[in-house]
Enzyme design. Structure first.
Site, short mmCIF file in Angstrom:
data_model
loop_
_atom_site.label_atom_id
_atom_site.label_comp_id
_atom_site.label_asym_id
_atom_site.label_seq_id
_atom_site.Cartn_x
_atom_site.Cartn_y
_atom_site.Cartn_z
N ARG A 27 0.63 -1.30 0.20
CA ARG A 27 0.23 0.06 0.53
C ARG A 27 0.76 1.23 -0.01
NH1 ARG A 27 -3.66 -3.35 -1.48
NH2 ARG A 27 -5.34 -3.06 -0.63
N GLU B 113 -2.76 7.59 -4.16
CA GLU B 113 -3.62 6.62 -5.63
C GLU B 113 -5.07 7.35 -5.56
OE1 GLU B 113 -1.99 2.97 -5.28
OE2 GLU B 113 -4.04 2.92 -6.19
N HIS C 153 -1.02 -0.12 -9.54
CA HIS C 153 -1.08 -0.53 -8.91
C HIS C 153 -2.31 -1.99 -9.64
CE1 HIS C 153 -3.50 -0.92 -4.37
NE2 HIS C 153 -3.02 -2.57 -5.27
C1 DGY Z 1 -5.21 -6.18 -2.51
O1 DGY Z 1 -5.90 -7.73 -3.13
O2 DGY Z 1 -5.62 -5.51 -1.81
C2 DGY Z 1 -4.88 -5.24 -4.22
O3 DGY Z 1 -4.30 -4.63 -3.76
C3 DGY Z 1 -5.70 -5.71 -4.72
O4 DGY Z 1 -5.63 -6.57 -5.74
#
Ligand code: DGY
Length: 325
Positions: free
Chosen positions: A237, A266, A284
């Site tokens: 993240r 984002e 992402h």
């Molecule tokens: C998640 O699954 O947390 C990703 O960031 C998106 O697939």
């Protein structure tokens, strides 16, 4: 009893069909974009279940608007977009999509390591721009991965899968985590404190969830601990890394490069990031393969169907939800 669910963005058809087979009404965001907050608040009204994405914040305001909702299925393994405590207080189960995206995300972490260290994006641009006039011994030289030390921040499923791939490149692996993990140690990874790992690794790959404790886990101090020849990879993240500090570190040679799939705000980028050749940035797409997105959709659908029936979903992240009822 009639069941009515809302899906906040088009997901694979197979998963929508699973929902349609089990629920009376399945409405899907008709736009090819995330809903605005106003649209989201309106769309959730009168629903028994919500299937949402990391682009939607599910908090008390949404839960008020969705009064009576029986469950929230997140189409992601991370669920920092959901106020899980607020759901639990109201007796609402929340689910995520673990396991099915582990390998796909680990593969992307490696793709970013190779791309940034071997200057793949720069090389592609060089050729397309007509600058390639023939082989040159000093042209676009990068760094090797084989034999280098990989530091994994976070010893969970994706960290483990990323570590496991290092065997093929004869890379010693270090890991850091709140707790020691036997499975990652069983494949030879050695436990280190975060500071020690940052100082010793040539590639640092982040695999922790976003929580208050991990926000800006990597800031100016941590970047300064890294080798000036090291690369930082983030497929977890964005807010785990202080993006302003990262841009400054990349610009000033504090570290050699970064491979980023996620960003602090984002889809906005920290000013200057997109101008840096030593940053490879992708939108992402860690879980972004056809097969994985179908598996995620089907998992989210199975979870949501259980929740609208009043059952605990297989991938419940708040098993204490029943106490909130
Ligand atoms: C998640 O699954 O947390 C990703 O960031 C998106 O697939």
């Amino acid at each position: 009893m009639s069941t009515n669910v809302y899906v906040t963005r088009r997901i694979p058809d197979e998963s929508i069909r699973m929902l349609e087979d089990a629920c009376d009404v399945v409405d899907v965001n008709p736009h090819d974009r995330a809903l605005t907050r106003t649209e989201f608040l309106e769309a959730v009204q009168g629903r028994d279940g919500l299937l949402c994405l990391l682009t939607e914040t599910v908090d008390d305001e949404v839960l008020d608007a969705a009064a009576g909702v029986k469950g929230v299925a997140n189409y992601a393994v991370g669920f920092n977009n959901i106020d899980v405590d607020a759901c639990t207080r109201r007796g609402i189960p929340v689910s995520n999509t673990p396991d099915v995206l582990t390998d796909t995300t680990a593969d992307l972490a490696w793709a970013l390591m190779f791309s940034v260290a071997r200057r793949i994006v720069e090389g592609d641009r060089y050729v397309r721009d007509g600058k390639f006039k023939g082989w040159g011994p000093l042209m676009l030289l990068g760094d090797d991965l084989t034999g280098k030390t990989l530091g994994i921040v976070g010893g969970g499923r994706i960290g483990m899968a990323t570590a496991a791939r290092a065997v093929g490149f004869s890379m010693p692996v270090l890991y850091t985590s709140r707790n020691r993990h036997e499975d990652i140690e069983a494949i030879g990874a050695q436990y280190r404190s975060l500071d020690d790992l940052l100082q010793a690794s040539d590639f640092v790959s982040i695999h922790v969830p976003l929580m208050s404790e991990t926000t800006h886990l990597i800031g100016p101090r941590e970047l300064n601990l890294m080798k000036s020849t090291a690369y930082l990879i983030n497929t977890a993240r964005g807010p785990i890394v202080d993006e302003k500090a990262l841009v400054s570190a990349l610009r000033n040679g504090i570290i050699a490069g970064a491979g980023l799939d996620v960003f602090e705000r984002e889809p906005e980028l920290e000013p200057g990031l997109a101008d840096l050749d030593n940053a490879v940035i992708v939108p992402h797409v860690g879980s972004g393969t056809v097969a994985t997105r179908i598996k995620m959709g089907n998992k989210a659908a199975i979870n949501l169907i259980a929740m609208v029936k009043g059952e605990e979903p297989p991938d419940c992240v708040n098993p204490e939800w029943k106490q909130g009822r």
